[in-house]
Design an enzyme around this catalytic site. Structure first.
Site, PDB file in Angstrom:
ATOM      1  N   SER A   1      18.695  64.868  49.179  1.00 11.00           N
ATOM      2  CA  SER A   1      19.584  65.635  50.058  1.00 11.00           C
ATOM      3  C   SER A   1      20.316  66.679  49.230  1.00 11.00           C
ATOM      4  CB  SER A   1      20.596  64.705  50.737  1.00 11.00           C
ATOM      5  OG  SER A   1      21.612  65.452  51.375  1.00 11.00           O
TER       6      SER A   1
ATOM      7  N   TYR B   1      26.576  57.749  50.094  1.00  6.92           N
ATOM      8  CA  TYR B   1      25.324  58.438  50.446  1.00  6.92           C
ATOM      9  C   TYR B   1      25.031  59.552  49.436  1.00  6.92           C
ATOM     10  CZ  TYR B   1      22.087  61.480  52.969  1.00  6.92           C
ATOM     11  OH  TYR B   1      21.022  62.268  53.315  1.00  6.92           O
TER      12      TYR B   1
END
Length: 326
Positions: free
Chosen positions: A199, A211
């Site tokens: 990401s 995350y």
């Protein structure tokens, strides 16, 4: 007195500061130009000139984790269209079957479904290894991922340690163990590609801290492996998408900077063998170029979403209490 001395110092050396400022401006300008030229090559010239690798030359089978939705499903379909047989790995059996049928209706390839919950411990990987036995694996797309339901401060994460364990198992252990399963055979035949879907948040994203940190691991893991195996014929790619219309992002409407999974993957797949680290899509690369000025995503970016989530939580709690009274 100190202010006067400082002013006098700058006045006497203003030409030096002007030269220094000019040099810095030239360096920044050169970096921007190189970034733009690299983007033109990666996202426009490379697909046109077919500079990337033909996936089918790496092996007859591709593995895609998290293959029933979003980027994973788009990769499975795109690789099938290129003539590769597909191993679909995901949690829900019914979704796996539906995705396999959809692939077969699009391309004349074989499919194999493996139902696995990556949030569980390392014991799941033995059954995956058994399911892959005897297959000529050319590409592994480590796509499965998990994030927060909404932005949150670390100490207030719902279900605390269990949520952290789930994200670590899915985002870190899946990439590491799946790679350990397929890499030895790729080394033996001196060809293969592993695409690790990370990401753009890997460079820092407050209120999505766990995350973001797991995606930093994915990026570092990929870059180090790419260096280790560059002379062994193995392609290791770190893919760092920005916002896409997926369940994970929670965004439903596509735009110039938020492509659909199909649009994104059709661009990103052309970079395999061409870029070891890429944002995968031209507008994501442009967006990250702009954000690199501040180095890390500011907390204020996600703070409004966090506050809305808290407001919704408050409303839900009130509704539950009202229902109990009735």
């Amino acid at each position: 007195m100190s202010a006067a001395l400082a002013l006098n110092f700058f006045e006497r050396n203003k030409n030096c500061f002007a030269i220094f400022g000019g040099v810095v401006s030239c360096i920044i300008g050169a970096k921007l130009c190189l970034h733009i030229l690299k983007g033109i090559r990666s996202f426009f010239l490379a697909p046109l000139l077919k500079l990337g690798v033909n996936p089918k030359t790496l092996g007859s089978w591709a593995i895609v984790t998290g293959a029933t939705d979003g980027i994973g499903k788009a990769y499975a379909i795109a690789l099938a269209k290129k003539g590769m047989n597909i191993v679909l790995i995901s949690r829900t059996e019914s979704k796996l079957t539906a995705t396999a049928e959809e692939i077969k209706s699009i391309a004349e390839v074989r499919t194999k479904c493996v139902s696995i919950d990556f949030s569980e411990g390392i014991e799941i990987y033995k059954s995956i290894e058994d399911a892959l036995e005897g297959l000529d694996i050319g590409i592994l797309v480590n796509n499965v991922g998990a994030s927060y339901d909404y932005p949150e401060f670390f100490h207030q994460l719902p279900d605390g340690k269990n949520m952290v364990k789930k994200i670590l198992n899915i985002n870190i252990f899946s990439v590491t163990y799946m790679t350990s399963i397929v890499l030895p055979k790729m080394v033996d035949k001196r060809k293969g590609a592993i695409v690790n879907v990370g990401s753009a948040s890997c460079f820092g994203f407050p209120l999505l801290t766990v995350y973001s940190a797991t995606k930093a691991y994915v990026h570092s893991f990929s870059q180090n492996l790419a260096a280790e195996y560059s002379d062994k014929g193995i392609i290791i790619q770190s893919l760092m998408p920005g916002f896409i219309t997926t369940k994970l992002s929670g965004i439903k409407r596509s735009s110039l900077f938020v492509p659909t999974p199909d649009v994104y993957v059709n661009c990103a797949i052309e970079s395999i063998g061409n870029e070891s680290a890429t944002y995968g899509y031209w507008s994501h690369s442009l967006m990250m170029l702009c954000l690199s000025v501040i180095k890390m995503m500011p907390r204020s970016f996600y703070l409004p979403k966090y506050l809305r989530a808290m407001e919704n939580q408050g409303k839900m709690n009130k509704e539950r209490k009202a229902a109990k009274k009735q």
